[in-house]
Design a protein around this motif. Structure first.
Motif, short mmCIF file in Angstrom:
data_model
loop_
_atom_site.label_atom_id
_atom_site.label_comp_id
_atom_site.label_asym_id
_atom_site.label_seq_id
_atom_site.Cartn_x
_atom_site.Cartn_y
_atom_site.Cartn_z
N ALA A 301 -3.61 -20.53 -12.66
CA ALA A 301 -2.52 -19.59 -12.39
C ALA A 301 -2.37 -18.62 -13.56
N GLU A 302 -2.02 -17.38 -13.25
CA GLU A 302 -1.94 -16.32 -14.27
C GLU A 302 -1.02 -16.69 -15.42
N ASP A 310 -4.25 -25.09 -25.23
CA ASP A 310 -3.25 -25.87 -25.96
C ASP A 310 -3.49 -27.36 -25.78
N ARG A 311 -3.15 -28.13 -26.81
CA ARG A 311 -3.31 -29.58 -26.71
C ARG A 311 -2.37 -30.14 -25.63
N TYR A 312 -2.91 -31.04 -24.84
CA TYR A 312 -2.19 -31.72 -23.74
C TYR A 312 -1.77 -30.75 -22.63
N SER A 313 -2.39 -29.56 -22.59
CA SER A 313 -2.08 -28.61 -21.53
C SER A 313 -2.75 -29.06 -20.23
N ARG A 314 -1.99 -29.10 -19.14
CA ARG A 314 -2.51 -29.51 -17.83
C ARG A 314 -2.35 -28.35 -16.86
N MET A 315 -3.46 -27.90 -16.30
CA MET A 315 -3.42 -26.77 -15.38
C MET A 315 -3.07 -27.20 -13.97
N SER A 344 -9.94 -16.19 -15.41
CA SER A 344 -9.68 -17.07 -14.27
C SER A 344 -8.72 -16.42 -13.29
N LYS A 345 -8.88 -16.78 -12.03
CA LYS A 345 -7.98 -16.33 -10.98
C LYS A 345 -7.75 -17.50 -10.05
N GLU A 346 -6.50 -17.79 -9.82
CA GLU A 346 -6.16 -18.96 -9.01
C GLU A 346 -6.79 -18.85 -7.62
N GLY A 349 -11.69 -19.34 -9.03
CA GLY A 349 -12.58 -19.95 -10.01
C GLY A 349 -12.31 -19.48 -11.43
N SER A 350 -13.10 -20.01 -12.37
CA SER A 350 -12.92 -19.71 -13.79
C SER A 350 -14.26 -19.46 -14.46
N THR A 351 -14.22 -18.65 -15.50
CA THR A 351 -15.41 -18.40 -16.33
C THR A 351 -15.01 -18.58 -17.78
N PHE A 352 -15.71 -19.49 -18.45
CA PHE A 352 -15.47 -19.74 -19.88
C PHE A 352 -16.64 -19.14 -20.67
N LYS A 353 -16.30 -18.37 -21.70
CA LYS A 353 -17.33 -17.73 -22.52
C LYS A 353 -17.21 -18.23 -23.95
N VAL A 354 -18.28 -18.81 -24.45
CA VAL A 354 -18.31 -19.31 -25.83
C VAL A 354 -19.28 -18.44 -26.63
#
Length: 358
Positions: A301-302, A310-315, A344-346, A349-354
Motif C-alpha cells: 500500500a502507498e 523499518d524493523r518489525y514492519s509488517r505489510m 511497489s503498487k498494491e 507487485g513490487s520491485t526491489f533494487k539493490v
C-alpha cells in the motif's frame, strides 16, 4: 642611569621568553595555531603548516582568509566564543577532507588586563580512534544482523528438512525412493549447516577491515533457491534470471542473505491462488552493480512503502512473518556503503533494487 640595567634585564628576559616560545613552536609535532583577538593568524607550528597546507605568507592574514585551508567551517565562531568567555573549548571535529581531530582552543589571557588577547588552537589527530569506534559500532550492528539472520534465514532449510521427514513417515516407499529422499535430506542438512556457519562466521570481524570477496550471483541465487525449495515446489513459483553482471565484491554471507530474503518475500507475498512469478536481474548502473528482484504479487500500500525497511514492519498482517527480513537486508547493504530502493503498487507487485558499489 641606574635604571638602565633593569630595563635591559627586562628586555633580555622578554627576548628569552620569545625565543623559547619560538623554539617551542618550531619543534613541536602538534599542529597549533596562535590567533590574536583581532582574528589575525600570528604564528603556527610546522605540523600545522603540513596538515593544513599553510605557508609563511599566511601569517598576518585574517583567520577567515585561511579557514579554507584548515577546512573547519565554524572555527571563527569557536574562537570568538573562547575569547568572549575566556574558557577552554574542547570538541571532536571532522574537517572537510574527512579527517577527525580533537580541537582544543585555549584563551591567551593577559593577566594584568584580565582579558583574552587571542587563542592557541591545538589539533590532535584522532582519526584512528574514530575509525576504531566506528568499527565497534559496525560490529555491534553486524552481531545484531547475525542474530536476526540466523533466526530468519534458517527457516527455509528447516522447512525443507521437515517436509522430507514428513514424506519418510508417510506410506512405505521403494528402497530407491527412500534413498533419494535421504540424499535430499542430507543435502538440506548440509545447506543448513553451511548457512549457519556463514552467518556465524565472525572470527575476523574485529579487524574492521574485512576484505570483500568476489561473489558469483548465479551461485548465490541457486543456493537461495535450494534453501527455499520446499516453498518453490509448494507454490509452483516461476523464477526467471537475467545475469548481465556475474559477480560483485561484497561479503558472501550478506549477498546470500540479501538474495534469500528478497526471493523468500517475493514467494511469500504472492497473490492468493496464483503462481508466483519472479524476475531476478543483475546489470551495471553507473558506477554500481544493480540487483533487481521483481514480482507480480500483492504489492505494498502507498502509505506503507516508506516504512517497508523499518524493523518489525509488517505489510500484510495475514501473512506469517517477523517483519525483520527487509530491515536486515537494508542494514547489510548500507554497511557496505550500498543502497536499496523499492517500487511497489498494491495489487500489482513490487520491485526491489539493490545497488552494490563496484
Amino acid at each position: 642611569m641606574a635604571e638602565a640595567p633593569k630595563m635591559n634585564g627586562k628586555l633580555e628576559k622578554l627576548i628569552k621568553l620569545n625565543d623559547e616560545l619560538e623554539n617551542y613552536f618550531n619543534n613541536t609535532i602538534i599542529p597549533q595555531l596562535f590567533v590574536d583577538a583581532d582574528m589575525i593568524l600570528r604564528k603556527f607550528t610546522p605540523a600545522a603548516m603540513k596538515h593544513f597546507k599553510l605557508s609563511q605568507s599566511d601569517v598576518g592574514k585574517h583567520i577567515d582568509e585561511v579557514s579554507n585551508s584548515i577546512r573547519f567551517p565554524t572555527i571563527i565562531e569557536n574562537i570568538t566564543e573562547v575569547i568572549e568567555n575566556r574558557k577552554d573549548l574542547e570538541k571532536e571535529i571532522q574537517t572537510t577532507d574527512k579527517m577527525w581531530y580533537q580541537m582544543n582552543i585555549l584563551p591567551y589571557i593577559i593577566k594584568k588586563e584580565n582579558r583574552a588577547n587571542g587563542v592557541i588552537i591545538t589539533f590532535i589527530d584522532i582519526n584512528d580512534r574514530i575509525q576504531i569506534l566506528k568499527g565497534y559500532e559496525k560490529l555491534h550492528r553486524d552481531y545484531e544482523n547475525i542474530i536476526h539472520s540466523i533466526s530468519h534465514d534458517i527457516k527455509g532449510p528447516l522447512s525443507n528438512i521437515e517436509g522430507l521427514i514428513r514424506i519418510l513417515k508417510e506410506a512405505p516407499k521403494s528402497e530407491e525412493d527412500n534413498k533419494l529422499i535421504i540424499d535430499m535430506l542430507s543435502q538440506s542438512v548440509g545447506n543448513l549447516r553451511k548457512t549457519v556457519n556463514e552467518l556465524a562466521d565472525i572470527d575476523n570481524d574485529t579487524a574492521f577491515a574485512r576484505e570483500p570477496e568476489r561473489v558469483n550471483f548465479e551461485n548465490v541465487i541457486e543456493d537461495a533457491k535450494l534453501a527455499l525449495r520446499d516453498k518453490i515446489e509448494e507454490t509452483s513459483a516461476q523464477i526467471n534470471t537475467q545475469i548481465e553482471e556475474t559477480g560483485v565484491n561484497f561479503s558472501r554471507k550478506n549477498v546470500r542473505s540479501i538474495v534469500y530474503n528478497l526471493l523468500s518475500n517475493a514467494i511469500k507475498y504472492s497473490k492468493p491462488d496464483s503462481k508466483p512469478e519472479i524476475d531476478i536481474r543483475t546489470e551495471k548502473s553507473g558506477d554500481a552493480i544493480l540487483l533487481t528482484v521483481s514480482d507480480k504479487g500483492m504489492g505494498i500500500a502507498e502509505d506503507k512503502v516508506a516504512s517497508v525497511f523499518d524493523r518489525y514492519s509488517r505489510m500484510h498482517g495475514e501473512v506469517e512473518g517477523t517483519g525483520v527480513g527487509l530491515f536486515i537486508v537494508k542494514s547489510m547493504v548500507e554497511s557496505m556503503s550500498g543502497k536499496i530502493e523499492v517500487e511497489s503498487k498494491e495489487g500489482k507487485g513490487s520491485t526491489f533494487k539493490v545497488y552494490f558499489n563496484s
